[in-house]
Design a protein around this motif. Structure first.
Motif, short mmCIF file in Angstrom:
data_model
loop_
_atom_site.label_atom_id
_atom_site.label_comp_id
_atom_site.label_asym_id
_atom_site.label_seq_id
_atom_site.Cartn_x
_atom_site.Cartn_y
_atom_site.Cartn_z
N ALA A 70 0.81 -1.31 -0.01
CA ALA A 70 -0.05 0.05 -0.06
C ALA A 70 0.79 1.29 0.11
CB ALA A 70 -0.97 0.13 1.47
N GLY A 71 0.56 2.10 -1.18
CA GLY A 71 1.43 3.49 -0.91
C GLY A 71 2.65 3.32 -1.92
N GLY A 85 -6.80 -2.05 10.36
CA GLY A 85 -6.23 -3.04 11.14
C GLY A 85 -5.09 -3.72 10.26
N GLY A 86 -4.60 -2.98 9.13
CA GLY A 86 -3.45 -3.66 8.29
C GLY A 86 -3.96 -4.57 7.40
N GLU A 87 -5.23 -4.80 7.37
CA GLU A 87 -5.87 -5.91 6.27
C GLU A 87 -6.00 -5.39 4.90
OE1 GLU A 87 -9.15 -3.90 8.04
OE2 GLU A 87 -7.41 -4.91 8.74
N SER A 402 -1.77 -11.59 9.61
CA SER A 402 -1.49 -11.16 11.01
C SER A 402 -0.41 -11.98 11.62
CB SER A 402 -2.89 -11.36 11.54
OG SER A 402 -3.17 -12.65 11.75
N THR A 403 0.05 -11.51 12.78
CA THR A 403 1.07 -12.38 13.53
C THR A 403 0.41 -13.56 13.82
OG1 THR A 403 2.04 -10.40 14.48
CG2 THR A 403 2.67 -12.43 15.53
#
Length: 529
Positions: A70-71, A85-87, A402-403
């Protein structure tokens, strides 16, 4: 006076070891046997190295040509935003908005909701020139509040949908369903979204007077000034078959009531519908206001992203072939751990030292499971970052994981190797010959993984069956692509999604291994050494 002596105690009563002592001694003995055979230790190291090496080779040969994150997209590469949430998320819609300073409320009546579905060739960019009337099930129109129109920003929305009734949704993955029913001109709905500090609450009504609360959420860190307004979006639909078709939704709003402070008037914006955005849209969005009526047309989605549409992959996908190769090596070592004793006649010595035959088999199983688990965990922990590096270097888009997912894949790899090793050991005890046991182990534990996608094809029903009912089901633990009930998408094996859950898949493998171990224990007791 006669003195009588008591009878001497039997020596066997003094030397007999308790059951737990026998088990400990057997476990120690089997571990000593294993670690003193240099070939087995070299084989385990080789299994780990092959897993890491093949993961890198597969990842390095994958050139997808999508942005690296992203970006970080270059010209011509579609942009995949990340949510709070980073998704990975889809964030494409038409928005009619104005600033809200502090607390406030927006109320609107949805007078009509219609849509069209693309019917043109799949290999062409969707356009409204080839459409039929139809409304996608997850088409959404309503009121949305967000601190920023930048894609991936936090939000809360109250909306009417094509076939899922009234929904209160926020931050892409959260959903609080309200009443069922389809929005029609004869059955209009009023929607209301209220902000109180960082708390956002959604309501709906049949008459604009009596209100029902549908859902509420807290958007942490919400600034004093936010955007609030009307929106419309409509996702790719699979109503006509396996090939997705872009859609478009049009809603007419009226009876707009805004309370609160604002810094400017209403503004129409198209979010995430430019050529640099990944989500397929049907035509450009539009907003038209005529008196009290506002008509908004939008296409896209506000939801979690899915693999095929975003064009992404995960590093764990590159791990699969390396795991299969490691399984073959582990099967050879595990079968040799017991067939070697039969071949040399050493099994008699082992059973003489520990007469409890079940204890001997259990000790061998624990040793081979422990070493195989360790190899799987260490190899995966090294292979995934290496595969991730190779994929991103080649310009591939990597789905964020995710972790928890990363830990599950790593531990799952160890469990797959451990359970397979124990199953192969059991086959060695059943067949007593290395060639037959290795062949049987490869047929049972490896072949289904090769037949599924490679021979039958991932879209074949037989391949799906293999990943449900054979030991190949355990490979579902490597699935890292997200699923969501908020997305109309065929989460099938052909699209990279396993047909069974991660731990359920491991349970299938464990059942095969337990059955083999039970048969091996039975035969070990029944047959001569």
């Amino acid at each position: 006076m006669r003195v009588t002596s008591s009878p001497a105690r039997q020596p066997a009563n003094r030397t007999r070891r308790p059951a737990h002592g026998a088990a400990t001694a057997a476990l120690r003995a089997e571990w000593v046997k294993f670690r003193t055979v240099r070939g087995w230790l070299i084989g385990l190291v080789l299994a780990g190295l092959l897993c890491v090496g093949f993961t890198f080779v597969v990842a390095n040969g994958h050139h997808q040509g999508i942005c690296t994150g992203a970006g970080n997209c270059t010209a011509g590469h579609p942009f995949v935003p990340n949510g709070p949430g980073g998704e990975a998320v889809a964030d494409s819609y038409q928005y009619y908005t104005q600033p809200l300073i502090g607390d406030g409320t927006l109320t609107a009546r949805i007078g009509s909701l219609t849509g069209v579905i693309y019917t043109g060739p799949a290999n062409q960019a969707p356009s409204t020139a080839h459409t039929r009337a139809g409304l996608a099930g997850w088409a959404k129109v309503g009121i949305l509040l967000t601190p920023s129109t930048r894609q991936g920003s936090a939000y809360a929305a109250i909306c009417a949908t094509g076939s899922h009734g009234i929904q209160f949704q926020h931050n892409y993955t959260r959903d609080q369903p309200g009443r069922s029913g389809t929005q029609t001109s004869s059955s209009p709905r009023w929607l209301r979204l209220t902000r109180t500090a960082e708390t956002i609450t959604g309501y709906d009504s049949d008459n604009g007077t009596t209100w029902r609360q549908i859902g509420t959420t807290r958007l942490a860190g919400l600034p004093a000034t936010v955007d609030i307004g009307l929106f419309a979006t409509s996702p790719v639909t699979y109503q006509d078959g396996a090939t997705g078709a872009a859609t478009q939704a049009t809603a007419t709003f009226n009876d707009l009531t805004f309370t609160g402070r604002t810094a400017s008037g209403w503004t129409a914006r198209s979010i995430g519908m430019s050529p640099r955005d990944y989500y397929p849209t049907l035509g450009a969005g539009s907003t038209h206001r005529s008196g009290a009526n506002v008509t908004i047309t939008g296409s896209g989605d506000i939801a979690p992203a899915v693999a095929t549409l975003a064009g992404g992959s995960t590093a764990s996908e590159s791990l699969l072939f390396g795991i299969v190769v490691a399984l073959v090596v582990v099967i050879v070592i595990a079968t040799g751990f017991i067939t070697g004793e039969y071949r040399r006649g050493l099994i008699r010595t082992t059973l003489a030292a520990t007469p409890q035959r079940g204890v001997v088999l259990a000790a061998k199983a624990l040793v081979i499971a422990a070493v195989a688990f360790t190899v799987g965990v260490v190899a995966t922990a090294l292979a995934i970052p290496l595969g991730h590096h190779a994929l991103t270097t080649n310009g591939n888009y990597i789905f964020p994981t995710s972790t928890t997912t990363q830990v599950r894949v790593t531990v799952g790899a160890g469990l797959v190797l451990a359970l397979t090793a124990v199953g192969a050991l059991a086959l060695g005890a059943i067949l007593r010959r290395a060639a037959g046991a290795v062949t049987a182990g490869i047929i049972v534990y490896v072949l289904p993984n090769l037949l599924g996608p490679g021979v039958l094809g991932p879209g074949a029903p037989a391949a799906t069956w293999l990943y449900r009912a054979s030991p190949a089901a355990a490979f579902s633990v490597f699935g890292a692509l997200p699923r969501s009930a908020l997305v109309s998408y065929p989460f099938t094996l052909a699209n990279g999604y396993y047909p069974i859950g991660s731990w359920a898949g491991l349970a299938v493998l464990a059942a095969y291994t337990a059955a083999a171990l039970a048969l091996a224990t039975y035969l070990l007791h029944r047959r001569d050494a």
